[in-house]
Motif scaffolding. Sequence first.
Motif, mmCIF file in Angstrom:
data_model
loop_
_atom_site.group_PDB
_atom_site.id
_atom_site.type_symbol
_atom_site.label_atom_id
_atom_site.label_comp_id
_atom_site.label_asym_id
_atom_site.label_seq_id
_atom_site.Cartn_x
_atom_site.Cartn_y
_atom_site.Cartn_z
ATOM 1 N N ASN A 5 117.515 -20.603 8.373
ATOM 2 C CA ASN A 5 116.200 -20.481 7.757
ATOM 3 C C ASN A 5 115.458 -19.250 8.243
ATOM 4 O O ASN A 5 114.474 -18.843 7.658
ATOM 5 N N ALA A 6 115.888 -18.693 9.371
ATOM 6 C CA ALA A 6 115.143 -17.584 9.968
ATOM 7 C C ALA A 6 115.436 -16.300 9.217
ATOM 8 O O ALA A 6 116.580 -15.977 8.923
ATOM 9 N N THR A 7 114.376 -15.552 8.923
ATOM 10 C CA THR A 7 114.535 -14.260 8.262
ATOM 11 C C THR A 7 114.126 -13.118 9.173
ATOM 12 O O THR A 7 114.289 -11.968 8.830
ATOM 13 N N VAL A 8 113.579 -13.450 10.354
ATOM 14 C CA VAL A 8 113.186 -12.400 11.286
ATOM 15 C C VAL A 8 114.422 -11.864 11.974
ATOM 16 O O VAL A 8 115.313 -12.616 12.372
ATOM 17 N N ASN A 9 114.501 -10.580 12.124
ATOM 18 C CA ASN A 9 115.617 -9.951 12.808
ATOM 19 C C ASN A 9 115.491 -10.208 14.300
ATOM 20 O O ASN A 9 114.636 -9.645 14.978
ATOM 21 N N VAL A 10 116.329 -11.081 14.845
ATOM 22 C CA VAL A 10 116.222 -11.436 16.247
ATOM 23 C C VAL A 10 117.046 -10.532 17.142
ATOM 24 O O VAL A 10 117.211 -10.800 18.314
ATOM 25 N N LYS A 13 112.982 -8.226 19.804
ATOM 26 C CA LYS A 13 111.962 -9.259 19.990
ATOM 27 C C LYS A 13 110.985 -9.247 18.832
ATOM 28 O O LYS A 13 110.413 -8.212 18.510
ATOM 29 N N ALA A 14 110.807 -10.401 18.225
ATOM 30 C CA ALA A 14 109.862 -10.512 17.111
ATOM 31 C C ALA A 14 108.439 -10.511 17.656
ATOM 32 O O ALA A 14 108.171 -11.006 18.748
ATOM 33 N N SER A 15 107.526 -9.947 16.885
ATOM 34 C CA SER A 15 106.113 -9.952 17.247
ATOM 35 C C SER A 15 105.513 -11.310 16.890
ATOM 36 O O SER A 15 106.059 -12.040 16.049
ATOM 37 N N GLN A 41 107.707 -25.192 21.720
ATOM 38 C CA GLN A 41 107.518 -23.756 21.955
ATOM 39 C C GLN A 41 108.755 -23.140 22.590
ATOM 40 O O GLN A 41 109.123 -22.005 22.269
ATOM 41 N N ALA A 42 109.411 -23.888 23.473
ATOM 42 C CA ALA A 42 110.625 -23.365 24.103
ATOM 43 C C ALA A 42 111.731 -23.152 23.070
ATOM 44 O O ALA A 42 112.446 -22.134 23.107
ATOM 45 N N PHE A 48 113.561 -17.151 18.212
ATOM 46 C CA PHE A 48 113.080 -15.821 17.860
ATOM 47 C C PHE A 48 113.319 -14.784 18.953
ATOM 48 O O PHE A 48 112.986 -13.615 18.782
ATOM 49 N N GLY A 49 113.886 -15.217 20.063
ATOM 50 C CA GLY A 49 114.215 -14.278 21.125
ATOM 51 C C GLY A 49 113.009 -13.668 21.810
ATOM 52 O O GLY A 49 112.998 -12.466 22.097
ATOM 53 N N VAL A 50 111.982 -14.492 22.056
ATOM 54 C CA VAL A 50 110.736 -13.988 22.637
ATOM 55 C C VAL A 50 110.303 -14.889 23.788
ATOM 56 O O VAL A 50 110.877 -15.953 24.024
#
Length: 288
Positions: A5-10, A13-15, A41-42, A48-50
């Motif tokens: 489901n994730a579309t952020v490039n991990v 680090k995503a903002s 949150q963990a 997201f690698g943050v």
Amino acid sequence: MNPENATVNVSRKASPQEIAAELRKRIRASVLKPGERLPTQAELAEEFGVERGAVRQALEALQADGLLDHRGRGSRARVAEPAEDVQGPRAALVSLGPHLEAAFTDPEFPDVQIDALCFTAETLMHGLNHMRTVIEDGKVSPRSVRVRCLLPSPDSELTFPVPVSQPEHREAVQREVMLQIDHQIRIMRGAFRSLREVHGLDAGAAFRRIRNTPLTKRYILNGTTVLEGLYHIDTYPKEVQGVGQIDVRDVRGLSSPLFVRRDPAFVAETRKWFDALWESIADSPTLA
């Protein structure tokens, strides 16, 4: 949560903004449904690698959008239920934002004046942080901004929050609220400092403390509009430092609806009332 489901490039680090945008997309696509709890949150930080701080900022942004229910610290966020009456009063954060934007962009009021009386400054903090971003993006350019905010005094014995059945923990519970208020004031100080020092805007905020517990919230915008609402009272589990999780009775500011009043006589009387509080029973100012 399923990584597909994730579309952020991990790979980087995503903002916080990217994390919020991705979660917002999942909520609107019903991948995350109303009433459903988000991952911890963990778990989100790992996906997201943050660091968890970035996740907290993203969740605060979604809460400011009215997409997440307000929960006590230590509780997982939950997707907000859709409003039953879209014509009725909206949750405070949803309502305050558009009215703040209107106040900041009204050509008749290049000198913006915001007065507020509230239990905590959470709603106002999110609203002003959003307006700071709008100003920094060059979309709004007021000549000046002045904010006055009345908040409970640190030495007040508050009506809320209180433990439901463990009165010996009252002091610990209320100490956390005061720390939260102090944190909100620091954030707003930083926002106004940025507007002054980085963007050259004539901006200032003052905070004074009153020795009681506000059970209503009021915002006076440019002396023409009053937003007011009653705090909802609720019972929920809360994680208290040094105590653990206990049930507390508290007010819910973010879910309390706001009503708009523009009657000139009412607004004028509300301004007089606020000025009297500011000059008489409030403690000395804390300037930003």
